[in-house]
Design an enzyme around this catalytic site. Structure first.
Site, PDB file in Angstrom:
ATOM      1  N   THR A  60       5.569   4.758  -4.290  1.00  6.80           N
ATOM      2  CA  THR A  60       4.804   4.297  -2.998  1.00  6.80           C
ATOM      3  C   THR A  60       2.684   5.094  -3.811  1.00  6.80           C
ATOM      4  O   THR A  60       1.777   4.034  -3.540  1.00  6.80           O
ATOM      5  CB  THR A  60       4.143   3.310  -2.539  1.00  6.80           C
ATOM      6  OG1 THR A  60       4.639   4.223  -1.384  1.00  6.80           O
ATOM      7  CG2 THR A  60       5.145   2.216  -2.288  1.00  6.80           C
ATOM      8  N   GLY A  70      -0.116   5.984  -4.810  1.00 11.01           N
ATOM      9  CA  GLY A  70      -1.650   5.977  -5.514  1.00 11.01           C
ATOM     10  C   GLY A  70      -1.364   3.891  -5.894  1.00 11.01           C
ATOM     11  O   GLY A  70      -2.292   4.161  -6.725  1.00 11.01           O
TER      12      GLY A  70
END
Length: 265
Positions: A210, A212
Site C-alpha cells: 500500500t 504510495g
C-alpha cells in the site's frame, strides 16, 4: 501526417529510493495513464519498504531550475505536487501563482507513514496560505485533513464534515481520502467550496503493498485532467486505477515491509 502531441504532466515531489512512492510512483502512474511524466525533485530520501531513514531537501535554486527547464520546453497540461519542505515551499507557491489555466493537484504530504516529518507547523500554515487555495484539487488523508482543518476525524460522518469545512476554508475542491478508516469500505469525499459533496466508495483491498497510494491517486487524477477529463471523471478513473493496482499487487513481495501500491511488474 501531423505528429501526435502527448499530454505532459509535471510532478513536483520527492525521490523515493525504494521506488514505492514519490516521483517514481508518480511517473509510473502518469505513463500508465497515457501521458508523459516530467519531474522536479524536491527532496532526496533514503527509504525502503520499512520506512524513511534520512531525507534532505534540494536547494530552492535547483528546484526552481528544474521547474523552469521543463516549463520552458514542454506543453505541460497538468501539475501535481507531493513532498514539499519549508525551504522549497516558496518556489512551489510561485508556480501555483503563475500556472495560468494549468490544473494543479496538491497532495499535501506533511509526514511519511513511518513518521518522518517533512513540513513544520509553520510550513503547514505557509502551504495553506500560498499553495492550497490556488490548487484545482487538494487530496489529504485523514491525518493531513486534521492538520489542515483542525477537525478530528474518527468516522465517516466526521470525514464528511471535515471535507466540507476544509473546502470552504481553502476556497477550492478537496478530495478527502478514507484510507485511514477502520471500515471494510474505503470512502472518499469530494467537496466543493459552495457545499456540494460527492461520495466515492469501494471495498478495501487487503494487501501489504500500500506504499504510495496517495501519490498514485493524485498523479492519476492529474493525468486525467491533462487528458481533458472533468474533475469528477478524473477522480473516478484515478480511484479505479489505484484499486486495480492494489488488487494486482496482492501476490507480489517487495522487501520486508509495505511494497508499492502500483508496481511496474
Amino acid at each position: 501526417m501531423s505528429a501526435k502531441r502527448v499530454p505532459c504532466v509535471l510532478t513536483i515531489a520527492g525521490s523515493d529510493s525504494g521506488g514505492g512512492a514519490g516521483v517514481q510512483a508518480d511517473a509510473r502512474t502518469i505513463e500508465s495513464c497515457g501521458c508523459h511524466a516530467l519531474s522536479a525533485i524536491t527532496a532526496i530520501t533514503a527509504q525502503n519498504t520499512m520506512g524513511v531513514r534520512r531525507w534532505q531537501p534540494v536547494s530552492p535554486a535547483l528546484l526552481r531550475a528544474q521547474i523552469d527547464a521543463v516549463l520552458d520546453d514542454f506543453d505541460v497540461r497538468a501539475i501535481k505536487t507531493g513532498l514539499l519542505s519549508d525551504a522549497t515551499l516558496p518556489v512551489v507557491a510561485r508556480v501555483a501563482a503563475r500556472r495560468g489555466r494549468i490544473p494543479l493537484v496538491v497532495d499535501p504530504v506533511i509526514a511519511s507513514s513511518s513518521g518522518a516529518r517533512f513540513l513544520s507547523r509553520r510550513g503547514v500554515e505557509l502551504l495553506k496560505r500560498t499553495v492550497l487555495g490556488r490548487a484545482t484539487l487538494v487530496t489529504p488523508n485523514w491525518p493531513e485533513a486534521e492538520a489542515l482543518g483542525g477537525l478530528a476525524i474518527r468516522n465517516e460522518a466526521e470525514a464528511k464534515a471535515a471535507a466540507l469545512h476544509l473546502a470552504r476554508a481553502l476556497g477550492t475542491e478537496v478530495l478527502l481520502k478514507g484510507g485511514h478508516s477502520k471500515s471494510d469500505q474505503c470512502v472518499d469525499f469530494l467537496a466543493t467550496p459552495d457545499g456540494k459533496l460527492r461520495r466515492f466508495s469501494s471495498w478495501r483491498v487487503k494487501t501489504r503493498n500500500t506504499h504510495g497510494t496517495g501519490c498514485v491517486l493524485s498523479a492519476a487524477i492529474a493525468a486525467g485532467l491533462a487528458r481533458g477529463q472533468t474533475l469528477q471523471s478524473a477522480v473516478r478513473s484515478g480511484r479505479t486505477l489505484l484499486l486495480d493496482g492494489l488488487r494486482r499487487g496482492r501476490g507480489s513481495r517487495f522487501g520486508s515491509g509495505s511494497g508499492p501500491a502500483l508496481a511496474s511488474a
